[in-house]
Write a protein that holds these residues in place. Sequence first.
Motif, mmCIF file in Angstrom:
data_model
loop_
_atom_site.group_PDB
_atom_site.id
_atom_site.type_symbol
_atom_site.label_atom_id
_atom_site.label_comp_id
_atom_site.label_asym_id
_atom_site.label_seq_id
_atom_site.Cartn_x
_atom_site.Cartn_y
_atom_site.Cartn_z
ATOM 1 N N SER A 1 7.014 -26.034 30.928
ATOM 2 C CA SER A 1 7.466 -25.963 29.538
ATOM 3 C C SER A 1 7.843 -24.528 29.191
ATOM 4 N N ASN A 2 8.596 -24.401 28.117
ATOM 5 C CA ASN A 2 9.036 -23.057 27.744
ATOM 6 C C ASN A 2 7.894 -22.092 27.464
ATOM 7 N N PRO A 3 6.873 -22.485 26.685
ATOM 8 C CA PRO A 3 5.775 -21.536 26.465
ATOM 9 C C PRO A 3 5.153 -21.069 27.769
ATOM 10 N N ALA A 4 5.040 -21.984 28.745
ATOM 11 C CA ALA A 4 4.452 -21.592 30.020
ATOM 12 C C ALA A 4 5.310 -20.537 30.704
ATOM 13 N N TRP A 5 6.642 -20.748 30.653
ATOM 14 C CA TRP A 5 7.535 -19.746 31.245
ATOM 15 C C TRP A 5 7.350 -18.396 30.560
ATOM 16 N N VAL A 6 7.297 -18.388 29.220
ATOM 17 C CA VAL A 6 7.163 -17.133 28.485
ATOM 18 C C VAL A 6 5.887 -16.414 28.884
ATOM 19 N N VAL A 7 4.785 -17.196 28.959
ATOM 20 C CA VAL A 7 3.519 -16.576 29.333
ATOM 21 C C VAL A 7 3.588 -16.050 30.762
ATOM 22 N N MET B 1 17.411 -22.342 39.587
ATOM 23 C CA MET B 1 16.265 -21.671 40.195
ATOM 24 C C MET B 1 15.176 -21.343 39.179
ATOM 25 N N GLY B 2 15.387 -21.684 37.927
ATOM 26 C CA GLY B 2 14.403 -21.300 36.914
ATOM 27 C C GLY B 2 14.801 -19.981 36.263
ATOM 28 N N PRO B 3 14.013 -19.501 35.294
ATOM 29 C CA PRO B 3 14.378 -18.296 34.550
ATOM 30 C C PRO B 3 14.558 -17.076 35.464
ATOM 31 N N ARG B 4 15.614 -16.312 35.174
ATOM 32 C CA ARG B 4 15.944 -15.132 35.963
ATOM 33 C C ARG B 4 14.807 -14.099 35.912
ATOM 34 N N ALA B 5 14.243 -13.941 34.684
ATOM 35 C CA ALA B 5 13.225 -12.908 34.496
ATOM 36 C C ALA B 5 12.032 -13.120 35.424
ATOM 37 N N VAL B 6 11.698 -14.416 35.677
ATOM 38 C CA VAL B 6 10.558 -14.703 36.546
ATOM 39 C C VAL B 6 10.825 -14.163 37.946
ATOM 40 N N VAL C 1 29.507 -3.501 24.987
ATOM 41 C CA VAL C 1 28.176 -3.607 25.566
ATOM 42 C C VAL C 1 27.422 -4.719 24.878
ATOM 43 N N ASP C 2 26.962 -5.647 25.696
ATOM 44 C CA ASP C 2 26.189 -6.736 25.127
ATOM 45 C C ASP C 2 24.716 -6.351 25.119
ATOM 46 N N LEU C 3 24.447 -5.174 24.550
ATOM 47 C CA LEU C 3 23.078 -4.676 24.491
ATOM 48 C C LEU C 3 22.926 -4.147 23.091
ATOM 49 N N ASP C 4 21.784 -4.297 22.486
ATOM 50 C CA ASP C 4 21.593 -3.482 21.312
ATOM 51 C C ASP C 4 20.249 -2.792 21.404
ATOM 52 N N ALA C 5 20.198 -1.658 20.745
ATOM 53 C CA ALA C 5 19.052 -0.784 20.952
ATOM 54 C C ALA C 5 17.759 -1.476 20.553
ATOM 55 N N GLU C 6 17.824 -2.339 19.549
ATOM 56 C CA GLU C 6 16.594 -3.002 19.128
ATOM 57 C C GLU C 6 16.077 -3.955 20.196
ATOM 58 N N CYS C 7 17.020 -4.643 20.842
ATOM 59 C CA CYS C 7 16.601 -5.574 21.891
ATOM 60 C C CYS C 7 15.947 -4.809 23.024
ATOM 61 N N VAL C 8 16.462 -3.584 23.252
ATOM 62 C CA VAL C 8 15.863 -2.749 24.282
ATOM 63 C C VAL C 8 14.432 -2.397 23.903
ATOM 64 N N LEU C 9 14.204 -2.161 22.615
ATOM 65 C CA LEU C 9 12.871 -1.776 22.193
ATOM 66 C C LEU C 9 11.898 -2.929 22.204
ATOM 67 N N TYR C 10 12.309 -4.077 21.655
ATOM 68 C CA TYR C 10 11.304 -5.130 21.665
ATOM 69 C C TYR C 10 11.633 -6.380 22.458
ATOM 70 N N GLY C 11 12.716 -6.281 23.215
ATOM 71 C CA GLY C 11 12.936 -7.289 24.230
ATOM 72 C C GLY C 11 13.147 -8.697 23.700
ATOM 73 N N GLU C 12 13.468 -9.601 24.601
ATOM 74 C CA GLU C 12 13.742 -10.969 24.169
ATOM 75 C C GLU C 12 12.974 -11.927 25.044
ATOM 76 N N ILE C 13 11.699 -11.708 25.068
ATOM 77 C CA ILE C 13 10.872 -12.530 25.951
ATOM 78 C C ILE C 13 10.931 -13.998 25.536
ATOM 79 N N ALA C 14 11.102 -14.240 24.223
ATOM 80 C CA ALA C 14 11.119 -15.619 23.735
ATOM 81 C C ALA C 14 12.313 -16.389 24.288
ATOM 82 N N SER C 15 13.412 -15.678 24.577
ATOM 83 C CA SER C 15 14.592 -16.392 25.058
ATOM 84 C C SER C 15 14.670 -16.407 26.580
ATOM 85 N N SER C 16 13.684 -15.807 27.255
ATOM 86 C CA SER C 16 13.789 -15.726 28.712
ATOM 87 C C SER C 16 13.857 -17.091 29.406
ATOM 88 N N PRO C 17 13.217 -18.164 28.877
ATOM 89 C CA PRO C 17 13.327 -19.449 29.595
ATOM 90 C C PRO C 17 14.747 -20.006 29.645
#
Lengths: 438, 295
Positions: free
Chosen positions: B2-8, B139-144, B112-128
Amino acid sequence: MPPWIDFFTFRDTNVRLILAGCILLGITAGVIGCFALLRKRALLGDALAHSALPGVCVAFILTGTKNPVIILAGATIACWIGAIAIDLIARYTRVKEESALGMVLSVFFGAGILLLTYIQHSGNAAQAGLDKFLFGQASAMLDRDVWTLAIAAVLMLAAVVLAYKEFKVVSFDPSFASSIGLRTRVIEFALATLTVLAVAIGLQAVGVVLMAAMLVTPAASARYWTDNLARMIVLSGIFGAVSGAIGTYVSYLGPRMPTGPWMVVAATVVFAVSLLFAPRRGLVARLLLLWRIRRKTADENILRTLYLEGERHQDMDTACSMANLLQFRSMNAARLDHTLTRLAKQGYVREPSDGMFALTPKGVARGARLTRLHRLWELYLTRKLELAPDHVHDDAEEIEHIITPELEARLVASLNDPAEDPHARHIPPALGAGSAAP
Amino acid sequence: MSNPAWVVLVGSLASAACALVGCFLVLRKQAMMGDAISHSVLPGIVIAFLVTQSRAPIPMLLGAGALGLLTAFTTNALERHGRLQPDASIGVTFTWLFAVGVILISAFAGHVDLDAECVLYGEIASSPWDIWILGDTDMGPRAVWILGAITIANLVFVTLGYKQLKLTSFDPGMAAALGINVTLWHYLLMGFVSLTTVGAFESVGAILVVAMLIVPPNTAYLLTDRLSRMLALSVMLGIASALGGYWLAALIDGSIAGAMAVVSGMLFALAALFSPTHGIIAGYIARRHAIASPE
């Protein structure tokens, strides 16, 4: 009128406002930063700036406004709590102060982010722009923001002027300060409070992340130019002001250019110039000095080698070849060649036949003085410090280039004008003492 | 899963990777280098992005690794050749690089598809949802994958270099006398810190990286005197923070990365108060006891 000139007419009230704000901020951070730097707390500003964020958010949650005084109060209280937490952790646990800084910084900032996202998700319409405190947005400063900033800056600078002596003693020598009856804890607390306030007023223009730079970089630059605290403070304030002005100017020219980061870049350019070109402490000045000392040492080593050869043959006209000299001195042939050419040009060395070098009378005099200093020092080390005679040569080899005539006179007096060194060699008499070199 | 499991899982991997190298930063009294590197890798990431026009992980790792080492070199050079005190050397170096990174992002905002705020607090919630697709396989989430690879790399580094890292951290003079290249191991560690930082960057953000590098190792430092236990404990504390942070973030609907940092701070506060060996309360009782029964 093109914008790059138009800026300097200062007709635009908004430009005037932002410029005034950034310059005031630069001055205040520069001045306060000096004390943080001298107390080796340069990164405290960084930690405090980050820990201001939850205060800003809580102030907003409680009051629902972005009134600068309330936000400033929230930021200040959170910074204070951060400062106290750092102090408590470093004092009462075995965690090092530097780790305590990093922990307070990241945990407080994490809490700030958590609250910020909470405010955003709760859909409060007035929150728009609260996230500007992360990176600052000087162009969004209003009249009341600049006035708040100005009043705070004037009060803080007045505090520095009034408590200058106390701050100075505590920064340089806290134990001396407490021994003369100053309440160092109170003064340190006052200094921490000023740092906190400097951070808090900078949040809106520069943001939490870069405010740290305005506290460190101008002060570090000023340190290169002077050893005098008052001058350092004035210089640091000027550097901060210049950085503020340049930041404003660049962001005026490029609409997408953020003011805060450009202020930091300007401050860093000032730092780089100071690092390189400051007289005495600057890198170029120090390299030049090192180069001159090396050259002088090489010169004097050759003169002394020629003198010693003359002494050995009891004839100061003794000439040596380069190969001969290289036996006694470890330097490469090219360097020796340069050194000999320079000495010849200055009239210390002559070349009686091709490839053979001997001392001129001027060279003999300088060689004799160096030998005299060398042997006096060896004698001093053996007689007064009771070192073994075979342990004193290397030390004398270095100090013979440095001893001043005053020190020489005192050595002579304390050794009763000796005639022989610990190796029973003759110490050449001082110049003008009557007898010529042998 | 599940998504929460991936985030954790993403949070736990990031915490574990950070804790492994963070222990040595803490022991070497270089905790603030972690803060410095996590800020100064920003321009490296932006430049890698501008060059490749994508978020391909390898160029980003290279860009950030280069900037991390540049930070370590510059700090060292300012200290040794510029005669600047260590804290100021760090302060001048990383703020400047971070400022350059923010300027680059603003200047190329359209590209640039980056913004400084995302760099600071990241997007862990969207990683799944950021899935790695190899051929046709999900293959599942890239971040994993990225963080898993970095965790394994750090584990290998710490295991193979355990003796050298331990000696150079506790007694550099002794290490040098035994023929260990202290400078080399310093830069190796800085290199791994940079890699970890950038790997964790995208998913969890810079600030959580700092928290995870410093807070769990310091908590573990209050609980044990043995390096091997400190490493294991700090990894466990990091994972606990990831779990607790997820729960806290869900509770008040806020940033997961921020909540993880807060939970790790709470765990530290607990250890500082109640650690049986190095806690404040234990220390207080021991002092009282010593006064009451003087031997």
